[in-house]
Design a protein around this motif. Sequence first.
Motif, PDB file in Angstrom:
ATOM      1  N   VAL A  49      73.483   8.168 115.797  1.00 29.57           N
ATOM      2  CA  VAL A  49      73.781   9.583 115.570  1.00 29.57           C
ATOM      3  C   VAL A  49      73.406   9.927 114.125  1.00 29.57           C
ATOM      4  CG1 VAL A  49      75.587  11.345 115.451  1.00 29.57           C
ATOM      5  CG2 VAL A  49      75.642   9.600 117.258  1.00 29.57           C
ATOM      6  N   ILE A  50      72.556  10.951 113.974  1.00 36.55           N
ATOM      7  CA  ILE A  50      72.098  11.390 112.660  1.00 36.55           C
ATOM      8  C   ILE A  50      72.838  12.676 112.302  1.00 36.55           C
ATOM      9  CG2 ILE A  50      70.071  11.886 111.232  1.00 36.55           C
ATOM     10  CD1 ILE A  50      69.981   9.215 112.845  1.00 36.55           C
ATOM     11  N   LEU A  51      73.289  12.777 111.060  1.00 39.59           N
ATOM     12  CA  LEU A  51      74.006  13.976 110.600  1.00 39.59           C
ATOM     13  C   LEU A  51      73.287  14.608 109.417  1.00 39.59           C
ATOM     14  CD1 LEU A  51      76.547  15.862 110.362  1.00 39.59           C
ATOM     15  CD2 LEU A  51      77.519  14.127 108.818  1.00 39.59           C
ATOM     16  N   ASP A  52      73.142  15.945 109.479  1.00 37.51           N
ATOM     17  CA  ASP A  52      72.743  16.715 108.302  1.00 37.51           C
ATOM     18  C   ASP A  52      73.773  17.825 108.114  1.00 37.51           C
ATOM     19  OD1 ASP A  52      71.676  18.243 106.291  1.00 37.51           O
ATOM     20  OD2 ASP A  52      69.609  18.103 107.012  1.00 37.51           O
ATOM     21  N   PRO A  53      74.710  17.646 107.173  1.00 41.21           N
ATOM     22  CA  PRO A  53      75.763  18.654 106.987  1.00 41.21           C
ATOM     23  C   PRO A  53      75.285  19.932 106.311  1.00 41.21           C
ATOM     24  CG  PRO A  53      76.033  16.843 105.431  1.00 41.21           C
ATOM     25  CD  PRO A  53      74.918  16.448 106.348  1.00 41.21           C
ATOM     26  N   LEU A 245      77.732  26.027 113.467  1.00 36.48           N
ATOM     27  CA  LEU A 245      78.091  26.833 112.304  1.00 36.48           C
ATOM     28  C   LEU A 245      79.359  26.236 111.703  1.00 36.48           C
ATOM     29  CD1 LEU A 245      77.235  29.560 110.889  1.00 36.48           C
ATOM     30  CD2 LEU A 245      79.016  30.634 112.260  1.00 36.48           C
ATOM     31  N   SER A 246      79.265  25.736 110.473  1.00 34.46           N
ATOM     32  CA  SER A 246      80.412  25.045 109.903  1.00 34.46           C
ATOM     33  C   SER A 246      80.346  25.020 108.383  1.00 34.46           C
ATOM     34  CB  SER A 246      80.473  23.598 110.431  1.00 34.46           C
ATOM     35  OG  SER A 246      81.559  22.897 109.871  1.00 34.46           O
ATOM     36  N   ASP A 247      81.513  25.076 107.766  1.00 36.21           N
ATOM     37  CA  ASP A 247      81.649  24.929 106.325  1.00 36.21           C
ATOM     38  C   ASP A 247      81.837  23.444 106.030  1.00 36.21           C
ATOM     39  OD1 ASP A 247      82.399  24.905 103.680  1.00 36.21           O
ATOM     40  OD2 ASP A 247      83.937  26.447 103.869  1.00 36.21           O
ATOM     41  N   THR A 248      80.956  22.852 105.220  1.00 34.37           N
ATOM     42  CA  THR A 248      81.034  21.411 104.974  1.00 34.37           C
ATOM     43  C   THR A 248      82.332  21.001 104.289  1.00 34.37           C
ATOM     44  OG1 THR A 248      79.803  21.749 102.915  1.00 34.37           O
ATOM     45  CG2 THR A 248      78.540  21.077 104.843  1.00 34.37           C
ATOM     46  N   SER A 353      83.288  18.208 100.450  1.00 28.92           N
ATOM     47  CA  SER A 353      82.263  18.028 101.487  1.00 28.92           C
ATOM     48  C   SER A 353      81.845  16.567 101.600  1.00 28.92           C
ATOM     49  CB  SER A 353      81.039  18.893 101.162  1.00 28.92           C
ATOM     50  OG  SER A 353      81.369  20.267 101.147  1.00 28.92           O
ATOM     51  N   ILE A 354      81.631  15.928 100.465  1.00 27.57           N
ATOM     52  CA  ILE A 354      81.208  14.520 100.484  1.00 27.57           C
ATOM     53  C   ILE A 354      82.327  13.633 101.024  1.00 27.57           C
ATOM     54  CG2 ILE A 354      80.553  12.579  99.004  1.00 27.57           C
ATOM     55  CD1 ILE A 354      78.900  14.539  97.357  1.00 27.57           C
ATOM     56  N   GLN A 355      83.577  13.999 100.733  1.00 26.52           N
ATOM     57  CA  GLN A 355      84.690  13.241 101.299  1.00 26.52           C
ATOM     58  C   GLN A 355      84.661  13.288 102.828  1.00 26.52           C
ATOM     59  OE1 GLN A 355      87.740  11.396  99.899  1.00 26.52           O
ATOM     60  NE2 GLN A 355      87.156  10.778 101.972  1.00 26.52           N
ATOM     61  N   VAL A 392      80.666   7.526  95.204  1.00 28.82           N
ATOM     62  CA  VAL A 392      81.398   6.265  94.990  1.00 28.82           C
ATOM     63  C   VAL A 392      82.903   6.513  95.009  1.00 28.82           C
ATOM     64  CG1 VAL A 392      81.863   4.445  93.288  1.00 28.82           C
ATOM     65  CG2 VAL A 392      79.501   5.154  93.750  1.00 28.82           C
ATOM     66  N   LYS A 393      83.340   7.609  94.399  1.00 25.97           N
ATOM     67  CA  LYS A 393      84.769   7.936  94.379  1.00 25.97           C
ATOM     68  C   LYS A 393      85.315   8.171  95.782  1.00 25.97           C
ATOM     69  CE  LYS A 393      85.792   8.210  89.889  1.00 25.97           C
ATOM     70  NZ  LYS A 393      86.936   7.493  89.248  1.00 25.97           N
ATOM     71  N   HIS A 394      84.432   8.533  96.707  1.00 22.85           N
ATOM     72  CA  HIS A 394      84.867   8.810  98.081  1.00 22.85           C
ATOM     73  C   HIS A 394      84.490   7.692  99.055  1.00 22.85           C
ATOM     74  CE1 HIS A 394      86.523  12.692  97.227  1.00 22.85           C
ATOM     75  NE2 HIS A 394      85.383  13.188  96.793  1.00 22.85           N
TER      76      HIS A 394
END
Length: 434
Positions: A49-53, A245-248, A353-355, A392-394
């Motif tokens: 599964v590939i994701l592009d947020p 349609l989504s807010d990252t 978002s990255i979290q 890294v923090k996440h």
Amino acid sequence: MMSRLRILSPKRNKRLQTGWEGFFPYYAGFPELFARELLQSAKLPSHAVILDPWNGSGTTTYAASGLGLTSIGLDLNPVMIIVARARLLPPSEADHLLPLAATILSHARAASPTLDPSDTLLDWFKPTTAAFIRGIEWNLRRSLVGSRTKSPDSVHLDKISGTAATLYVALFAVCRKLVTPFRSSNPTWLRTPKEIEARLAVSPATVARYFTENVKGMSTTLAEKLDADSLAVGSPRVGECKINLSDTASMRLDANSVDFVLTSPPYCTRIDYTAATRIELAVLGPLLSTNARALGKQMIGSTQVPCTSIEVDEKWGKTCARFLAALQKHPSKASSGYYYRTHLDYFDKMSRSIQRMSDAMKPDSRAILVVQDSYYKDLHNDLPKIISEIGVKHGLTFKQRKDFHLRSMSDINPGRQSYARPSGATESVLCFTK
């Protein structure tokens, strides 16, 4: 052992935007060749599964689909949902695009709907022109947008058919061509006319001709792709794709559900990503549940000052903290106020978002992010390094950074001459593992 990735330049190249890809120009993101080579070199299993947020015009999802991989593309801008879904239209649908367009135009010529005085098409066009454009859109919507997409109480653009999305893209292109007089030197920004400026008066015949030409070009290109696929050995497997349609910063994805992330998050360059699609948002008006200003406020990199108080978070990393401290002390006007708050808003949304992206990744999965640095006045905003530290923090492991130097749109700003800083920008491909 993970395969070695093939990383080409992520810079968009107009010479590569040919064929079907040429109908989906977008000022941000990376070329299809970059995405395809990366995904192929990753040697992912067929069930991956590939994701592009931050899916934008859908380059990642289009490339993944063509390789037979399952993909998920998210974006907060409704225009990009339409564009990404159109891009996935199967070549087998080529033959009926022109007859559908002809029927839609026939109905639009017969009778235009009553134009709402608040219709945002009137920001650029005189009433007769705006009414005919809305007539095309209304008949398109009436013919091809069903109750799964638009019900009395809600709109679900992720359910819109590829055919409807493709005809919307053709209409987008018509309007973008017509409003060329209101484009600025910055290709990401389309201004609205001032009160004293004349709105555009374009004959219905011209609008209809442009629309027909666009649809004909798309139909012909899809048919050529269908012919090429028929000559290939074996039938190409098309991967399943979801465009949502989504807010990252608040996206909901199942934990440990993603095998590979390929994306380019919004850069920290104060680009208003909704201003770049103002005319398309105007066309989509009847299908939207929000206006452009409200949408712009939600965007990462919003130019609107947030009302809430945001504090610097240690999860943003040391490089980010140093940059923000220097920005707050900068002597230029509004640095400690407006500009400081907009940067806080950017890093808060990016970190959240990255979290969520990290939480969705499986153990031993990989994430590839294309990120560009920038300058605030004379302060270097090393966003690739900041994003590396946030990752890294996440819970991600930073593995590699590959830099590419390119020209920057900020170089066209006369104000930059007041500060000593290098020309151009560095676009970095950041590689993480989970």
